[in-house]
Design a protein around this motif. Structure first.
Motif, PDB file in Angstrom:
ATOM      1  N   ARG A  71      39.114  54.834  49.572  1.00  0.00           N
ATOM      2  CA  ARG A  71      38.192  53.709  49.483  1.00  0.00           C
ATOM      3  C   ARG A  71      38.765  52.501  48.729  1.00  0.00           C
ATOM      4  N   PRO A  72      39.563  52.686  47.672  1.00  0.00           N
ATOM      5  CA  PRO A  72      40.147  51.491  47.044  1.00  0.00           C
ATOM      6  C   PRO A  72      41.029  50.695  48.012  1.00  0.00           C
ATOM      7  N   ALA A 117      39.523  45.110  53.340  1.00  0.00           N
ATOM      8  CA  ALA A 117      38.294  44.360  53.633  1.00  0.00           C
ATOM      9  C   ALA A 117      38.341  42.981  52.995  1.00  0.00           C
ATOM     10  N   THR A 118      38.860  42.891  51.791  1.00  0.00           N
ATOM     11  CA  THR A 118      38.986  41.592  51.126  1.00  0.00           C
ATOM     12  C   THR A 118      39.886  40.665  51.931  1.00  0.00           C
ATOM     13  N   ALA A 174      40.697  50.708  51.227  1.00  0.00           N
ATOM     14  CA  ALA A 174      39.764  50.134  52.200  1.00  0.00           C
ATOM     15  C   ALA A 174      39.214  48.805  51.692  1.00  0.00           C
ATOM     16  N   ARG A 175      38.891  48.750  50.412  1.00  0.00           N
ATOM     17  CA  ARG A 175      38.358  47.512  49.851  1.00  0.00           C
ATOM     18  C   ARG A 175      39.412  46.402  49.832  1.00  0.00           C
ATOM     19  N   THR A 188      32.422  47.862  54.570  1.00  0.00           N
ATOM     20  CA  THR A 188      33.045  48.975  53.847  1.00  0.00           C
ATOM     21  C   THR A 188      32.046  50.030  53.391  1.00  0.00           C
ATOM     22  N   ALA A 189      30.765  49.681  53.282  1.00  0.00           N
ATOM     23  CA  ALA A 189      29.776  50.665  52.838  1.00  0.00           C
ATOM     24  C   ALA A 189      29.667  51.764  53.888  1.00  0.00           C
TER      25      ALA A 189
END
Length: 201
Positions: free
Chosen positions: A107-108, A114-115, A110-111, A126-127
């Motif tokens: 997930r990190p 996404a940014t 992924a963020r 991302t949620a």
């Protein structure tokens, strides 16, 4: 760069593998989800990432779910060599033609992607609760999660992976998406080299 023909569940694939950096770009469904193989190839070339693509050069393309992509020699080499995977897929959700779903177990990372994608014409989500269940990329047998640190699964709508509404060969991914994913992968690579534990991304 090596090419090899493999057969999975009776379907003939042509794989292209280039072992390079610790982050890997993966396109399992290059012939079915048009533009994903070309996008992976371009981002890998720009970032020095490892690359593996699957295409089906003959016959009608078949979509074999990621969890059933057997550990053929190219995929085994890819998973052994890389530490974190960015797996590119395509979705055709009519209700979300400009949405990029950012799934996968890391997930990190992924963020971070996404940014970077927030500067493109598409909306990254991302949620996990907002990502359709089948597009979350969380199954442990999914190759995106089988590298040491897991990975990120990007589910891209048609116009985020090709500039042509009608299929062409090769597909041409849109520059803003190529640029955004390139930025995100570079940041992930920098973080991986800067910290002792990749999970601290």
């Amino acid at each position: 760069m090596r090419t090899e023909r493999v057969t999975i569940e009776g379907a003939a694939f042509l794989t292209t593998l280039h072992l390079a950096g610790p982050v890997g770009l993966l396109a399992l469904h290059g012939s079915v989800e048009g533009g994903t193989a070309e996008l992976a190839r371009e981002v890998a070339a720009r970032t020095g990432a490892t690359l593996l693509t699957f295409t089906q050069p003959t016959g009608p393309p078949r979509h074999i779910p990621s969890t059933r992509m057997s550990p053929c020699a190219p995929l085994t080499a890819f998973l052994t060599h890389t530490t974190l995977t960015v797996s590119l897929h395509g979705h055709n959700r009519r209700s979300a033609p400009r949405t990029i779903y950012v799934g996968g177990s890391h997930r990190p990372a992924a963020r971070i992607l996404a940014t970077a994608l927030a500067d493109s014409p598409f909306t990254p989500v991302t949620a996990l609760s907002d990502i359709p269940h089948l597009l979350r990329g969380l199954h442990p047998d999914n190759p995106v999660n089988r590298t040491r640190d897991g990975g990120v699964q990007l589910e891209l709508p048609v116009r985020a992976r090709t500039t042509h509404p009608v299929r062409t060969d090769p597909e041409v991914p849109p520059a803003p998406v190529v640029n955004a994913i390139t930025v995100g992968v570079r940041v992930i690579m920098e973080r991986l080299s800067a910290v002792a534990e990749p999970d601290e991304l």
